[in-house]
Design an enzyme around this catalytic site. Structure first.
Site, PDB file in Angstrom:
ATOM      1  N   ARG A  72       0.651  -0.984  -0.083  1.00  0.00           N
ATOM      2  CA  ARG A  72      -0.130  -0.137   0.109  1.00  0.00           C
ATOM      3  C   ARG A  72       0.701   1.229   0.018  1.00  0.00           C
ATOM      4  NH1 ARG A  72      -4.530   0.420   4.857  1.00  0.00           N
ATOM      5  NH2 ARG A  72      -2.538   0.986   5.712  1.00  0.00           N
ATOM      6  N   LYS A 115      -2.599   6.497   1.286  1.00  0.00           N
ATOM      7  CA  LYS A 115      -2.677   6.905   2.763  1.00  0.00           C
ATOM      8  C   LYS A 115      -1.585   8.177   2.791  1.00  0.00           C
ATOM      9  CE  LYS A 115      -2.415   4.797   6.982  1.00  0.00           C
ATOM     10  NZ  LYS A 115      -3.582   5.095   7.854  1.00  0.00           N
ATOM     11  N   GLU A 142     -16.316   5.729   4.472  1.00  0.00           N
ATOM     12  CA  GLU A 142     -15.430   5.308   5.625  1.00  0.00           C
ATOM     13  C   GLU A 142     -15.640   6.513   6.902  1.00  0.00           C
ATOM     14  OE1 GLU A 142     -11.329   4.894   4.818  1.00  0.00           O
ATOM     15  OE2 GLU A 142     -11.284   6.395   3.107  1.00  0.00           O
TER      16      GLU A 142
HETATM   17  N1  PLP Z   1      -9.527   4.351   6.404  1.00  0.00           N
HETATM   18  C1  PLP Z   1      -8.616   5.010   6.926  1.00  0.00           C
HETATM   19  C2  PLP Z   1      -8.951   6.397   6.578  1.00  0.00           C
HETATM   20  C3  PLP Z   1      -7.582   4.900   7.784  1.00  0.00           C
HETATM   21  O1  PLP Z   1      -6.761   5.905   8.326  1.00  0.00           O
HETATM   22  C4  PLP Z   1      -7.342   3.622   8.187  1.00  0.00           C
HETATM   23  C5  PLP Z   1      -6.268   3.162   9.120  1.00  0.00           C
HETATM   24  O2  PLP Z   1      -5.157   2.859   8.719  1.00  0.00           O
HETATM   25  C6  PLP Z   1      -8.176   2.723   7.572  1.00  0.00           C
HETATM   26  C7  PLP Z   1      -9.158   2.773   6.789  1.00  0.00           C
HETATM   27  C8  PLP Z   1      -7.972   1.051   8.087  1.00  0.00           C
HETATM   28  O3  PLP Z   1      -6.874   0.635   7.210  1.00  0.00           O
HETATM   29  P1  PLP Z   1      -5.976  -0.455   8.090  1.00  0.00           P
HETATM   30  O4  PLP Z   1      -6.837  -1.677   8.280  1.00  0.00           O
HETATM   31  O5  PLP Z   1      -4.973  -0.825   6.829  1.00  0.00           O
HETATM   32  O6  PLP Z   1      -5.356  -0.065   9.243  1.00  0.00           O
HETATM   33  C1  COI Z   2      -4.106   3.446  11.452  1.00  0.00           C
HETATM   34  O1  COI Z   2      -4.897   2.653  11.920  1.00  0.00           O
HETATM   35  O2  COI Z   2      -2.971   2.866  11.153  1.00  0.00           O
HETATM   36  C2  COI Z   2      -4.329   4.712  11.113  1.00  0.00           C
HETATM   37  O3  COI Z   2      -3.434   4.975  10.313  1.00  0.00           O
HETATM   38  C3  COI Z   2      -5.419   5.308  11.870  1.00  0.00           C
HETATM   39  C4  COI Z   2      -5.074   6.851  12.397  1.00  0.00           C
HETATM   40  C5  COI Z   2      -4.410   6.716  13.767  1.00  0.00           C
HETATM   41  C6  COI Z   2      -5.004   7.913  11.397  1.00  0.00           C
END
Ligand code: PLP
Ligand code: COI
Length: 339
Positions: free
Chosen positions: A82, A184, A220
């Site tokens: 990612r 991200k 989301e």
């Molecule tokens: N959506 C957003 C905007 C986020 O910041 C996160 C956190 O990382 C997620 C979704 C969930 O992603 P992940 O499960 O890879 O942490």
């Molecule tokens: C994560 O879950 O890793 C995130 O980036 C969420 C938040 C702390 C921005």
């Protein structure tokens, strides 16, 4: 906060300076060999693109202490990939997957004393990031880059852990239809600061964004993905080019199907059809699984299973996910990397 004052059972999601971090520079067309350093301050040019034009991206993943004392990283290859996509979107050089995973392992080993004990509910949160640096002023990609990873011991992101939280539908967008929502990158989070703060001031845990094109479908949470369970026990999660493809979401799609026998639907979640769902939740690395007690839209709250108790399917998903992460339940092949 000092190491001695950490209360392992009461960790939240707060910055703590840990012992060592990984730091690597991209210069003359290549990543230099990275090193571990004690210094948590970056000395960068005032012209850095990361400071002016948001040329930066980050990741979040966790290391877990297992019952037998070993350490698990959860799907770091997915974070590496990612981050490569985020770097690609912002014209930054990509860090190869093996180098990303090796750097994560080095950081975990160098900060082993900060990994919360097995059973405490905490984990060591790793924050990798890439930023554009070096002397520059025009809107163009940076001449140099930094790839770094630091870590902090964390507990629940939304206070209270597996307790339902109430969310507010935001009138703002965090991302544009053909923008950077799926990457991200810091800009998405900058856009979410004001809506998130307004939601918190109104006593909500955070806000939920609708799709930026029609404002009719749930996308989301500002910091986690959304899922819901229908009355027919289907696991539903939004599919949209402006949603961050979460690794927890990806893992729940698999576990819901393979371990809980639920039908999985990735598709539209219309804000006017919340009555189709008996349970809902937010999922992410930091959020883990946070049950959604209610969603307020146009001043009308819609309550799901309960505002005080976690629903039975959300609870099962939580047990399965956290069991796999901490090594108590067998993981699907390739999900766990031992440090
Ligand atoms: N959506 C957003 C905007 C986020 O910041 C996160 C956190 O990382 C997620 C979704 C969930 O992603 P992940 O499960 O890879 O942490
Ligand atoms: C994560 O879950 O890793 C995130 O980036 C969420 C938040 C702390 C921005």
């Amino acid at each position: 906060m000092s190491y001695e004052s950490i209360n392992w059972d009461k960790l939240g999601f707060d910055y703590i300076k840990t012992d060592k971090r990984f730091l690597s520079h991209w210069r003359d067309g290549a990543w230099q060999k990275g090193t571990l350093t004690e210094d948590n301050v970056l000395h960068i040019s005032e012209g850095s693109t990361a400071l002016h034009y948001g040329q930066q991206c980050f990741e979040g993943l966790k290391a877990y202490r297992c019952k037998d004392g070993s350490i698990n990283l959860f799907r770091p290859d997915q974070n590496a990939m990612r981050m490569q996509r985020s770097c690609g979107r912002l014209l930054m050089p990509q860090v190869p997957t093996e180098d990303f995973i090796e750097a994560c392992k080095e950081v975990v080993r160098a900060n082993e004393r900060f990994i919360p004990p097995y059973g405490s509910g905490g984990a060591l949160y790793l924050r990798p990031f890439v930023i554009g640096v070096g002397d520059n002023i025009g809107v163009r990609t940076a001449p140099e880059f930094i790839f770094s990873i630091f870590c902090i011991p964390v507990g629940a992101y939304f206070k209270g852990g597996l307790k339902p939280h109430n969310f507010l539908i935001s009138g703002y967008d965090r991302a544009a239809p053909n923008g950077t929502g799926a990457a991200k990158v810091g800009g998405n989070y900058a856009a979410s600061l004001m809506p998130g703060s307004e939601a918190k001031k109104a006593n909500f845990a955070d806000c939920i964004y609708l799709d930026p094109q029609t404002h009719s479908k749930i996308e989301e949470v500002g910091s986690a993905n959304f899922f819901a369970i229908t009355h027919d026990n289907e696991f539903v999660t939004p599919k949209s080019p402006s949603v961050l493809p979460g690794i927890t979401r990806l893992s729940l799609i698999d576990l819901a199907q393979s371990r809980l026998g639920l039908k999985v639907i990735e598709g539209d979640v219309f804000i006017d059809n919340l009555k189709d769902f008996k349970e809902a939740g937010a999922c992410g690395t930091a959020a883990v699984i946070t049950p959604i007690g209610s969603i307020t839209y146009k001043d009308e709250p819609h309550v799901f299973y309960s505002e005080t108790d976690v629903g039975p399917i959300t609870q099962k998903l939580y047990n399965e996910l956290t069991g796999v992460q901490s090594g108590d339940i067998e993981a699907p092949a390739g999900w766990i990397v031992k440090v």
